[in-house]
Write a protein that holds these residues in place. Structure first.
Motif, PDB file in Angstrom:
ATOM      1  N   VAL A 209     -47.947 -37.284   3.167  1.00  0.00           N
ATOM      2  CA  VAL A 209     -47.805 -37.707   4.686  1.00  0.00           C
ATOM      3  C   VAL A 209     -46.451 -37.022   4.965  1.00  0.00           C
ATOM      4  O   VAL A 209     -45.628 -37.288   4.403  1.00  0.00           O
ATOM      5  N   PHE A 210     -46.575 -36.422   6.189  1.00  0.00           N
ATOM      6  CA  PHE A 210     -45.327 -35.692   6.850  1.00  0.00           C
ATOM      7  C   PHE A 210     -45.274 -36.062   8.282  1.00  0.00           C
ATOM      8  O   PHE A 210     -46.039 -35.919   8.986  1.00  0.00           O
ATOM      9  N   GLN A 211     -44.127 -36.819   8.609  1.00  0.00           N
ATOM     10  CA  GLN A 211     -43.754 -37.069  10.101  1.00  0.00           C
ATOM     11  C   GLN A 211     -42.607 -36.631  10.539  1.00  0.00           C
ATOM     12  O   GLN A 211     -41.453 -36.998   9.902  1.00  0.00           O
ATOM     13  N   SER A 212     -42.482 -35.935  11.524  1.00  0.00           N
ATOM     14  CA  SER A 212     -41.219 -35.362  12.043  1.00  0.00           C
ATOM     15  C   SER A 212     -40.997 -36.022  13.424  1.00  0.00           C
ATOM     16  O   SER A 212     -41.809 -36.038  14.389  1.00  0.00           O
ATOM     17  N   ASN A 213     -39.687 -36.473  13.649  1.00  0.00           N
ATOM     18  CA  ASN A 213     -39.342 -36.976  14.941  1.00  0.00           C
ATOM     19  C   ASN A 213     -38.218 -35.998  15.360  1.00  0.00           C
ATOM     20  O   ASN A 213     -37.417 -35.918  14.602  1.00  0.00           O
ATOM     21  N   TYR A 214     -38.278 -35.348  16.705  1.00  0.00           N
ATOM     22  CA  TYR A 214     -37.206 -34.577  17.161  1.00  0.00           C
ATOM     23  C   TYR A 214     -36.758 -35.071  18.498  1.00  0.00           C
ATOM     24  O   TYR A 214     -37.380 -35.035  19.295  1.00  0.00           O
ATOM     25  N   VAL A 215     -35.187 -35.309  18.573  1.00  0.00           N
ATOM     26  CA  VAL A 215     -34.703 -35.654  19.789  1.00  0.00           C
ATOM     27  C   VAL A 215     -33.534 -34.900  20.129  1.00  0.00           C
ATOM     28  O   VAL A 215     -32.736 -34.376  19.335  1.00  0.00           O
ATOM     29  N   LEU A 216     -33.815 -34.360  21.404  1.00  0.00           N
ATOM     30  CA  LEU A 216     -32.674 -33.473  21.948  1.00  0.00           C
ATOM     31  C   LEU A 216     -32.578 -33.974  23.366  1.00  0.00           C
ATOM     32  O   LEU A 216     -33.303 -33.773  24.431  1.00  0.00           O
ATOM     33  N   MET A 217     -31.276 -34.629  23.602  1.00  0.00           N
ATOM     34  CA  MET A 217     -30.951 -35.386  24.924  1.00  0.00           C
ATOM     35  C   MET A 217     -29.756 -34.637  25.816  1.00  0.00           C
ATOM     36  O   MET A 217     -29.713 -35.016  26.850  1.00  0.00           O
ATOM     37  N   LYS A 218     -29.237 -33.780  24.770  1.00  0.00           N
ATOM     38  CA  LYS A 218     -27.958 -33.055  25.682  1.00  0.00           C
ATOM     39  C   LYS A 218     -27.904 -31.610  25.655  1.00  0.00           C
ATOM     40  O   LYS A 218     -29.026 -31.125  25.175  1.00  0.00           O
ATOM     41  N   ALA A 219     -26.936 -31.156  26.541  1.00  0.00           N
ATOM     42  CA  ALA A 219     -27.030 -29.641  26.817  1.00  0.00           C
ATOM     43  C   ALA A 219     -26.981 -28.736  25.441  1.00  0.00           C
ATOM     44  O   ALA A 219     -26.284 -29.146  24.636  1.00  0.00           O
ATOM     45  N   VAL A 220     -27.568 -27.694  25.448  1.00  0.00           N
ATOM     46  CA  VAL A 220     -27.377 -26.628  24.329  1.00  0.00           C
ATOM     47  C   VAL A 220     -27.626 -25.299  24.908  1.00  0.00           C
ATOM     48  O   VAL A 220     -28.308 -25.084  26.089  1.00  0.00           O
ATOM     49  N   GLY A 221     -26.778 -24.220  24.652  1.00  0.00           N
ATOM     50  CA  GLY A 221     -26.790 -23.144  25.041  1.00  0.00           C
ATOM     51  C   GLY A 221     -28.279 -22.393  24.832  1.00  0.00           C
ATOM     52  O   GLY A 221     -28.891 -22.253  25.835  1.00  0.00           O
ATOM     53  N   THR A 222     -28.710 -22.266  23.756  1.00  0.00           N
ATOM     54  CA  THR A 222     -29.939 -21.646  23.461  1.00  0.00           C
ATOM     55  C   THR A 222     -30.393 -22.321  22.248  1.00  0.00           C
ATOM     56  O   THR A 222     -29.904 -22.081  21.024  1.00  0.00           O
ATOM     57  N   PHE A 240     -46.049 -34.224  14.510  1.00  0.00           N
ATOM     58  CA  PHE A 240     -44.787 -34.109  15.204  1.00  0.00           C
ATOM     59  C   PHE A 240     -44.808 -34.809  16.451  1.00  0.00           C
ATOM     60  O   PHE A 240     -45.558 -34.808  17.076  1.00  0.00           O
ATOM     61  N   ASN A 241     -43.541 -35.445  16.714  1.00  0.00           N
ATOM     62  CA  ASN A 241     -43.191 -36.119  17.937  1.00  0.00           C
ATOM     63  C   ASN A 241     -41.769 -35.713  18.402  1.00  0.00           C
ATOM     64  O   ASN A 241     -40.875 -35.820  17.713  1.00  0.00           O
ATOM     65  N   SER A 242     -41.923 -34.884  19.435  1.00  0.00           N
ATOM     66  CA  SER A 242     -40.498 -34.368  19.915  1.00  0.00           C
ATOM     67  C   SER A 242     -40.347 -34.973  21.447  1.00  0.00           C
ATOM     68  O   SER A 242     -41.031 -35.042  22.336  1.00  0.00           O
ATOM     69  N   VAL A 243     -38.940 -35.186  21.672  1.00  0.00           N
ATOM     70  CA  VAL A 243     -38.575 -35.681  23.002  1.00  0.00           C
ATOM     71  C   VAL A 243     -37.145 -34.752  23.341  1.00  0.00           C
ATOM     72  O   VAL A 243     -36.311 -34.629  22.564  1.00  0.00           O
ATOM     73  N   ILE A 244     -37.560 -34.006  24.307  1.00  0.00           N
ATOM     74  CA  ILE A 244     -36.507 -32.818  24.615  1.00  0.00           C
ATOM     75  C   ILE A 244     -36.145 -33.167  26.232  1.00  0.00           C
ATOM     76  O   ILE A 244     -36.876 -32.752  27.002  1.00  0.00           O
ATOM     77  N   VAL A 245     -34.845 -33.026  26.359  1.00  0.00           N
ATOM     78  CA  VAL A 245     -34.281 -33.192  27.754  1.00  0.00           C
ATOM     79  C   VAL A 245     -33.423 -31.791  27.974  1.00  0.00           C
ATOM     80  O   VAL A 245     -32.791 -31.523  27.057  1.00  0.00           O
ATOM     81  N   ASN A 264     -60.373 -33.015   4.808  1.00  0.00           N
ATOM     82  CA  ASN A 264     -60.157 -34.353   5.344  1.00  0.00           C
ATOM     83  C   ASN A 264     -58.525 -34.414   5.552  1.00  0.00           C
ATOM     84  O   ASN A 264     -58.149 -35.764   5.745  1.00  0.00           O
ATOM     85  N   THR A 265     -58.009 -33.268   6.126  1.00  0.00           N
ATOM     86  CA  THR A 265     -56.714 -33.293   6.786  1.00  0.00           C
ATOM     87  C   THR A 265     -56.687 -33.477   8.157  1.00  0.00           C
ATOM     88  O   THR A 265     -57.639 -33.366   8.621  1.00  0.00           O
ATOM     89  N   ARG A 266     -55.305 -34.213   8.589  1.00  0.00           N
ATOM     90  CA  ARG A 266     -55.383 -34.524   9.919  1.00  0.00           C
ATOM     91  C   ARG A 266     -53.943 -34.154  10.512  1.00  0.00           C
ATOM     92  O   ARG A 266     -52.941 -34.258   9.922  1.00  0.00           O
ATOM     93  N   GLY A 267     -53.968 -33.433  11.658  1.00  0.00           N
ATOM     94  CA  GLY A 267     -52.642 -33.292  12.113  1.00  0.00           C
ATOM     95  C   GLY A 267     -52.543 -33.614  13.646  1.00  0.00           C
ATOM     96  O   GLY A 267     -53.440 -33.493  14.529  1.00  0.00           O
ATOM     97  N   GLU A 268     -51.356 -33.928  13.986  1.00  0.00           N
ATOM     98  CA  GLU A 268     -51.076 -34.253  15.571  1.00  0.00           C
ATOM     99  C   GLU A 268     -49.528 -33.736  16.093  1.00  0.00           C
ATOM    100  O   GLU A 268     -48.672 -33.898  15.298  1.00  0.00           O
ATOM    101  N   ILE A 269     -49.760 -33.315  17.117  1.00  0.00           N
ATOM    102  CA  ILE A 269     -48.572 -32.790  17.769  1.00  0.00           C
ATOM    103  C   ILE A 269     -48.094 -33.301  19.133  1.00  0.00           C
ATOM    104  O   ILE A 269     -49.118 -33.145  20.103  1.00  0.00           O
ATOM    105  N   ILE A 270     -47.273 -34.254  19.174  1.00  0.00           N
ATOM    106  CA  ILE A 270     -47.050 -34.807  20.687  1.00  0.00           C
ATOM    107  C   ILE A 270     -45.809 -34.605  21.095  1.00  0.00           C
ATOM    108  O   ILE A 270     -44.596 -34.594  20.448  1.00  0.00           O
ATOM    109  N   SER A 271     -45.706 -33.917  22.174  1.00  0.00           N
ATOM    110  CA  SER A 271     -44.398 -33.292  22.767  1.00  0.00           C
ATOM    111  C   SER A 271     -44.213 -34.036  24.362  1.00  0.00           C
ATOM    112  O   SER A 271     -45.120 -33.912  25.218  1.00  0.00           O
TER     113      SER A 271
END
Length: 388
Positions: A209-222, A240-245, A264-271
């Motif tokens: 099982v691989f689960q990724s959580n990604y959070v970006l809430m601040k400014a970035v150039g690129t 994959f679960n990502s939250v981007i501002v 029998n593999t399963r994948g989910e991407i939530i953005s």
């Protein structure tokens, strides 16, 4: 800053070596705050280990659990004869100018490996920190989760408050063995003129099982990121679960891919993406080449006061019988939602914050309480006057 404006020649990739830091609590209050906003607790309470890479040097490395090994990647290469089974095995060094730069001039990075069967309940924390004007940083991270072991890594990437422009190039390779589980939480705390180019691949074996959580809430150039995970063993799963501002001036191209390559593999991407004036490109891709296999991709965006969101959901199946689905939506807060909450006693700002908080849904395991509070505060300070 546009992605096409990036010139690596504008940054310095040599001469920013740093001394060892034995105790992270010795950092300045300002630096400690920056690290905390990237999920790193200098007190190291409830942490299985810590790693800090500052500019061009690994400056702190400590394991608090016998079931997990944490090393600077350079030391791991020496100890394990170059890590021939893992180092640069999933990513082509010639993929682009950023991978070539990271390959040709390695500064460091972390190596994390569990023991077979080890259940590491407390997270390992790592931080890739930039402090200095126009500093360029090349890191390469390797994570190996051995059979039937479990690990949670919180990686914080940040710049000091006085740093205006810098570049971070990061290579990450993940290996989840049979029956293993890796939860990987990445929190970015960059700056308005920072260039960020991570390149990430992973492989998950049978029952892993691989689960990724990604959070970006601040400014970035690129920022440009597109991690990809291959599910090569029967019954493997990835999410994959990502939250981007993206505030005004930020250009974020961040997505993910899951490749269902075994039965029998399963994948989910939530953005979840929200722009308050910046540009967000949110690609997501699920491919399936084995049956049975199931995948779902959900990409939702919210625009508050301008900006742009470009959602790109993509499904690719090459076998009869796979089940893939997606849903995508971009828009603004509906007036009737505001009015509904106002009718229950909230003012307009409170109603907007409540809706945004629910939309972003940043509840993730292992985050310091102070960081959770800071995220809530950031949501509350979004300009609700732009929501209409």
């Amino acid at each position: 800053m546009n992605a096409s404006d990036v010139k690596l020649s504008d940054f310095t990739f040599s001469g920013a070596e740093e001394s060892t830091i034995e105790d992270l609590r010795s950092l300045s209050d300002d630096d400690k705050h920056q690290l905390l906003m990237a999920g790193v607790d200098v007190e190291q309470d409830k942490r299985a280990g810590s790693f800090l890479h500052l500019n061009h040097s690994g400056v702190h490395c400590k394991s608090n659990h016998k079931g997990v090994e944490i090393l600077d990647i350079k030391k791991a290469l020496d100890k394990y004869d170059g890590l021939p089974e893992y180092f640069w095995k999933l990513i082509d060094p010639d993929k682009d100018e950023f991978t070539r730069q990271a390959h040709d001039n390695l500064h460091g990075g972390y190596f994390v490996r569990t023991e077979k069967g080890a259940k590491i309940e407390e997270p390992v924390q790592s931080c890739l920190f930039l402090k200095g004007e126009q500093v360029g940083q090349n890191v390469h991270n390797v994570v190996i989760v051995e059979e039937d072991s479990e690990l949670h890594i919180i990686t914080g990437c940040a710049v000091s408050s006085e740093t205006e422009a810098a570049a971070h190039l990061g290579i990450s390779e993940f290996f989840v063995k049979k029956g293993g589980k890796l939860t990987f939480t990445m929190i970015h705390n960059w700056g308005e003129n920072v260039v960020v180019r991570p390149r990430t691949r992973g492989i998950v074996e049978e029952g892993g099982v691989f689960q990724s959580n990604y959070v970006l809430m601040k400014a970035v150039g690129t920022l440009q990121s597109y991690p990809s995970i291959d599910l090569v063993g029967e019954g493997a799963r990835a999410r994959f679960n990502s939250v981007i501002v993206a505030p005004e001036g930020s250009h974020v191209n961040s997505g993910s891919a899951i490749n269902l390559m075994a039965p029998n593999t399963r994948g989910e991407i939530i953005s979840r993406t929200l722009t308050t004036g910046g540009t967000i490109v949110a690609p997501g891709r699920i491919t399936a080449s084995a049956v049975p296999a199931r995948g779902h991709l959900e990409c939702k965006g919210l625009i508050l006061g301008g900006g742009r969101i470009h959602a790109i959901p993509e499904l690719d199946a090459s076998r009869e019988g796979v089940e893939l689905s997606h849903e995508a939506a971009v828009g603004k807060i509906a007036q009737e939602e505001i009015e509904y909450l106002q009718a229950r006693g909230l003012d307009e700002d409170e109603a907007t914050s409540t809706i945004v908080r629910g939309f972003l849904n940043v509840e993730m395991d292992g985050l310091p309480e102070a960081l959770k509070q800071a995220i809530d505060e950031q949501i509350n300070h979004l300009d609700s006057s732009d929501a209409m």
